[in-house]
Design a protein around this motif. Sequence first.
Motif, PDB file in Angstrom:
ATOM      1  N   ARG A  28       0.836  -1.210   0.000  1.00 43.92           N
ATOM      2  CA  ARG A  28       0.000   0.000   0.000  1.00 43.92           C
ATOM      3  C   ARG A  28       0.868   1.256   0.000  1.00 43.92           C
ATOM      4  N   LYS A  29       1.998   1.199   0.709  1.00 46.59           N
ATOM      5  CA  LYS A  29       2.931   2.332   0.710  1.00 46.59           C
ATOM      6  C   LYS A  29       3.493   2.532  -0.697  1.00 46.59           C
ATOM      7  N   ARG A  32       0.868   4.154  -2.889  1.00 40.92           N
ATOM      8  CA  ARG A  32       0.749   5.597  -2.638  1.00 40.92           C
ATOM      9  C   ARG A  32       1.901   6.363  -3.281  1.00 40.92           C
ATOM     10  N   GLN A  33       3.116   5.806  -3.191  1.00 41.26           N
ATOM     11  CA  GLN A  33       4.267   6.454  -3.809  1.00 41.26           C
ATOM     12  C   GLN A  33       4.080   6.557  -5.324  1.00 41.26           C
ATOM     13  N   SER A  36       1.759   9.189  -6.691  1.00 37.76           N
ATOM     14  CA  SER A  36       2.241  10.573  -6.682  1.00 37.76           C
ATOM     15  C   SER A  36       3.013  10.927  -7.948  1.00 37.76           C
TER      16      SER A  36
END
Length: 116
Positions: A28-29, A32-33, A36
């Motif tokens: 999930r991290k 998100r990265q 962006s």
Amino acid sequence: MLKCLVLYGLISGAYVFHALSAVDRKGRKTARQLASYPQGTYLYLIFRDGSQCYGHLGPLSATSFALREVTRNDFSQIPYNDVASVRGVTAPSSNVAPLFGWILLVSATAAVKAAS
């Protein structure tokens, strides 16, 4: 009508929860990265098994993303869970324009000084 909307909301929520639960915390991290970065960004990826690759970011989905690898020049679907770290880097060819600008500026300055 209201019952149908509530039922639809519950079913949609269950689907989204299922898709998110298929991706672990680190995944999930990573998602998100990657969200962006704009599509087409040149990325450097390090995978959990220690391998690395460079490529251009393609479309994102719930559990994976597309990457056009530089070495093979084709798209691969990569699960978020497989990626250990992501870095957006400047493509080697994008450094040409600023260098060309400086060369043009220096040569124009030299021509103006030679003419005067």
